[in-house]
Design a protein around this motif. Structure first.
Motif, PDB file in Angstrom:
ATOM      1  N   THR A  56       0.975  -1.005   0.001  1.00 55.43           N
ATOM      2  CA  THR A  56       0.125   0.214   0.361  1.00 55.43           C
ATOM      3  C   THR A  56       0.955   0.827   0.262  1.00 55.43           C
ATOM      4  OG1 THR A  56      -1.574  -1.562   1.223  1.00 55.43           O
ATOM      5  CG2 THR A  56      -1.855   1.020   0.857  1.00 55.43           C
ATOM      6  N   PHE A  57       1.858   0.947   0.937  1.00 55.54           N
ATOM      7  CA  PHE A  57       2.931   2.022   1.635  1.00 55.54           C
ATOM      8  C   PHE A  57       3.375   3.093  -0.641  1.00 55.54           C
ATOM      9  CE2 PHE A  57       7.113   4.664   1.459  1.00 55.54           C
ATOM     10  CZ  PHE A  57       6.310   5.666   2.450  1.00 55.54           C
ATOM     11  N   LEU A  58       4.129   1.285  -0.927  1.00 56.66           N
ATOM     12  CA  LEU A  58       3.948   1.554  -2.971  1.00 56.66           C
ATOM     13  C   LEU A  58       3.607   2.127  -3.955  1.00 56.66           C
ATOM     14  CD1 LEU A  58       7.044  -1.433  -3.019  1.00 56.66           C
ATOM     15  CD2 LEU A  58       7.500   0.771  -2.900  1.00 56.66           C
ATOM     16  N   GLY A  59       2.019   1.299  -3.552  1.00 51.87           N
ATOM     17  CA  GLY A  59       1.429   2.162  -4.094  1.00 51.87           C
ATOM     18  C   GLY A  59       0.908   3.657  -3.723  1.00 51.87           C
ATOM     19  N   PHE A  60       1.261   3.961  -2.581  1.00 49.61           N
ATOM     20  CA  PHE A  60       1.279   5.952  -3.101  1.00 49.61           C
ATOM     21  C   PHE A  60       2.378   5.992  -3.056  1.00 49.61           C
ATOM     22  CE2 PHE A  60       2.438   9.288   0.743  1.00 49.61           C
ATOM     23  CZ  PHE A  60       1.158  10.172  -0.186  1.00 49.61           C
ATOM     24  N   ALA A  61       3.458   5.764  -2.699  1.00 55.38           N
ATOM     25  CA  ALA A  61       5.109   6.827  -2.787  1.00 55.38           C
ATOM     26  C   ALA A  61       4.894   6.575  -4.750  1.00 55.38           C
ATOM     27  CB  ALA A  61       6.142   5.478  -2.382  1.00 55.38           C
ATOM     28  N   ILE A  62       4.955   5.725  -5.675  1.00 54.21           N
ATOM     29  CA  ILE A  62       5.283   5.985  -7.063  1.00 54.21           C
ATOM     30  C   ILE A  62       4.386   6.855  -7.245  1.00 54.21           C
ATOM     31  CG2 ILE A  62       4.854   4.673  -8.846  1.00 54.21           C
ATOM     32  CD1 ILE A  62       5.118   2.123  -7.489  1.00 54.21           C
ATOM     33  N   PRO A  63       2.849   6.842  -7.001  1.00 56.65           N
ATOM     34  CA  PRO A  63       2.222   8.366  -7.737  1.00 56.65           C
ATOM     35  C   PRO A  63       3.008   9.528  -7.056  1.00 56.65           C
ATOM     36  CG  PRO A  63       0.965   7.042  -7.101  1.00 56.65           C
ATOM     37  CD  PRO A  63       1.942   6.297  -6.443  1.00 56.65           C
ATOM     38  N   VAL A  64       3.437   9.852  -6.457  1.00 54.45           N
ATOM     39  CA  VAL A  64       3.831  10.763  -5.523  1.00 54.45           C
ATOM     40  C   VAL A  64       5.172  10.853  -5.999  1.00 54.45           C
ATOM     41  CG1 VAL A  64       5.275  12.031  -3.886  1.00 54.45           C
ATOM     42  CG2 VAL A  64       2.500  10.563  -3.470  1.00 54.45           C
ATOM     43  N   ALA A  65       5.858  10.030  -6.332  1.00 56.05           N
ATOM     44  CA  ALA A  65       7.203   9.905  -6.777  1.00 56.05           C
ATOM     45  C   ALA A  65       7.293  10.534  -8.514  1.00 56.05           C
ATOM     46  CB  ALA A  65       8.034   8.807  -7.241  1.00 56.05           C
ATOM     47  N   VAL A  66       6.253   9.986  -8.980  1.00 60.20           N
ATOM     48  CA  VAL A  66       5.764  10.465 -10.577  1.00 60.20           C
ATOM     49  C   VAL A  66       4.896  12.219 -10.440  1.00 60.20           C
ATOM     50  CG1 VAL A  66       4.615  10.507 -12.549  1.00 60.20           C
ATOM     51  CG2 VAL A  66       5.765   8.404 -11.287  1.00 60.20           C
ATOM     52  N   VAL A  67       4.771  12.623  -9.882  1.00 59.94           N
ATOM     53  CA  VAL A  67       4.034  13.847  -9.462  1.00 59.94           C
ATOM     54  C   VAL A  67       5.402  15.226  -9.385  1.00 59.94           C
ATOM     55  CG1 VAL A  67       2.826  15.600  -8.335  1.00 59.94           C
ATOM     56  CG2 VAL A  67       1.926  13.345  -8.500  1.00 59.94           C
ATOM     57  N   ILE A  68       6.213  14.228  -8.186  1.00 54.50           N
ATOM     58  CA  ILE A  68       7.313  15.080  -7.963  1.00 54.50           C
ATOM     59  C   ILE A  68       7.947  15.026  -9.106  1.00 54.50           C
ATOM     60  CG2 ILE A  68       9.996  15.368  -7.118  1.00 54.50           C
ATOM     61  CD1 ILE A  68       8.088  13.681  -4.527  1.00 54.50           C
ATOM     62  N   GLY A  69       8.358  13.994  -9.805  1.00 54.83           N
ATOM     63  CA  GLY A  69       8.494  14.825 -12.045  1.00 54.83           C
ATOM     64  C   GLY A  69       8.632  15.661 -12.490  1.00 54.83           C
ATOM     65  N   ASN A  70       6.900  15.733 -12.464  1.00 60.49           N
ATOM     66  CA  ASN A  70       6.193  17.067 -13.157  1.00 60.49           C
ATOM     67  C   ASN A  70       5.208  18.012 -12.657  1.00 60.49           C
ATOM     68  OD1 ASN A  70       5.860  14.893 -15.625  1.00 60.49           O
ATOM     69  ND2 ASN A  70       6.051  13.770 -14.075  1.00 60.49           N
ATOM     70  N   SER A  71       5.794  18.551 -11.851  1.00 62.13           N
ATOM     71  CA  SER A  71       4.632  19.278 -10.721  1.00 62.13           C
ATOM     72  C   SER A  71       5.633  20.638 -10.949  1.00 62.13           C
ATOM     73  CB  SER A  71       4.485  19.735  -9.253  1.00 62.13           C
ATOM     74  OG  SER A  71       5.845  19.055  -8.400  1.00 62.13           O
ATOM     75  N   VAL A  72       4.575  21.612 -11.165  1.00 62.12           N
ATOM     76  CA  VAL A  72       4.830  23.057 -11.376  1.00 62.12           C
ATOM     77  C   VAL A  72       5.251  24.062 -10.045  1.00 62.12           C
ATOM     78  CG1 VAL A  72       4.205  23.238 -13.311  1.00 62.12           C
ATOM     79  CG2 VAL A  72       2.786  23.903 -11.499  1.00 62.12           C
ATOM     80  N   SER A  73       5.100  22.728  -8.787  1.00 58.80           N
ATOM     81  CA  SER A  73       5.319  23.352  -7.630  1.00 58.80           C
ATOM     82  C   SER A  73       4.976  23.088  -6.180  1.00 58.80           C
ATOM     83  CB  SER A  73       4.322  24.959  -7.342  1.00 58.80           C
ATOM     84  OG  SER A  73       2.985  24.308  -7.096  1.00 58.80           O
ATOM     85  N   ILE A  74       5.669  22.862  -5.350  1.00 63.27           N
ATOM     86  CA  ILE A  74       4.973  22.115  -4.005  1.00 63.27           C
ATOM     87  C   ILE A  74       3.460  22.099  -4.119  1.00 63.27           C
ATOM     88  CG2 ILE A  74       5.276  22.070  -1.600  1.00 63.27           C
ATOM     89  CD1 ILE A  74       8.565  23.018  -1.925  1.00 63.27           C
ATOM     90  N   PRO A  75       2.955  23.355  -3.979  1.00 60.48           N
ATOM     91  CA  PRO A  75       1.697  23.413  -3.343  1.00 60.48           C
ATOM     92  C   PRO A  75       1.143  22.128  -4.480  1.00 60.48           C
ATOM     93  CG  PRO A  75       2.459  25.384  -3.161  1.00 60.48           C
ATOM     94  CD  PRO A  75       3.350  24.845  -4.149  1.00 60.48           C
ATOM     95  N   ASP A  76       0.795  21.880  -6.031  1.00 58.68           N
ATOM     96  CA  ASP A  76       0.883  20.957  -7.689  1.00 58.68           C
ATOM     97  C   ASP A  76       1.254  19.843  -6.343  1.00 58.68           C
ATOM     98  OD1 ASP A  76      -0.298  20.666  -9.022  1.00 58.68           O
ATOM     99  OD2 ASP A  76       1.782  20.118 -10.192  1.00 58.68           O
ATOM    100  N   MET A  77       1.909  19.639  -6.467  1.00 62.15           N
ATOM    101  CA  MET A  77       2.634  18.611  -5.748  1.00 62.15           C
ATOM    102  C   MET A  77       1.864  17.737  -4.610  1.00 62.15           C
ATOM    103  SD  MET A  77       4.546  16.271  -3.283  1.00 62.15           S
ATOM    104  CE  MET A  77       5.796  17.707  -2.762  1.00 62.15           C
ATOM    105  N   LEU A  78       1.662  18.625  -3.935  1.00 61.64           N
ATOM    106  CA  LEU A  78       1.423  18.369  -2.659  1.00 61.64           C
ATOM    107  C   LEU A  78      -0.517  17.673  -2.654  1.00 61.64           C
ATOM    108  CD1 LEU A  78       2.423  20.777   0.653  1.00 61.64           C
ATOM    109  CD2 LEU A  78       2.512  18.701   0.479  1.00 61.64           C
ATOM    110  N   LEU A  79      -0.702  18.837  -3.223  1.00 60.62           N
ATOM    111  CA  LEU A  79      -2.556  18.255  -3.962  1.00 60.62           C
ATOM    112  C   LEU A  79      -2.550  17.193  -4.912  1.00 60.62           C
ATOM    113  CD1 LEU A  79      -5.406  19.545  -4.790  1.00 60.62           C
ATOM    114  CD2 LEU A  79      -4.940  20.533  -6.670  1.00 60.62           C
TER     115      LEU A  79
END
Length: 135
Positions: A56-79
């Protein structure tokens, strides 16, 4: 080279700190909503609980990692990180409340197959979710 490192280090630290904060928040929330106590079960050597929580944690962490690589800002990544957390919470709800109502009991009883199933479903949904989060 060293100058670029010094200039980008604060950016790395900000994103990493936010990602770790998201991860801690997700884990706290996740273990609060599950009927069984993952960390206590893991301390007792319950491989089913460890497998379930890790997947479950990996299922959360993988999307977050992808988002970090593609986000335009920290608020975008947090959302988008919050979206990843909500999806994982929904996955557990669907499995434990609608599909296999006794799965939490089975994990508590050390049924590794149940832990693999829940963790694997979380991981699989996380991979699909990560693919959908790329612009």
């Amino acid at each position: 080279m060293f100058q670029i490192f010094l200039e980008t280090l604060p950016h790395f630290l900000a994103y990493f700190g936010c990602a770790v904060g998201l991860a801690i928040g997700f884990l706290v929330l996740y273990v609060m909503i599950t009927p069984h106590r993952e960390f206590a079960l893991i301390r007792e050597g319950n491989a089913a609980a460890a497998t379930q929580l890790t997947g479950t944690f990996l299922g959360f962490a993988i999307p977050v990692a992808v988002v970090i690589g593609n986000s335009v800002s920290i608020p975008d990544m947090l959302l988008w990180g919050a979206v990843a957390a909500i999806v994982q919470l929904v996955v557990f709800f669907v499995i434990a409340r609608l599909v296999f109502r006794t799965i939490s009991d089975r994990i508590t009883e050390k049924c590794v197959a149940s832990g693999i199933f829940v963790g694997g479903m979380g991981l699989g949904i996380g991979v699909l979710q990560a693919a959908c989060m790329v612009p």
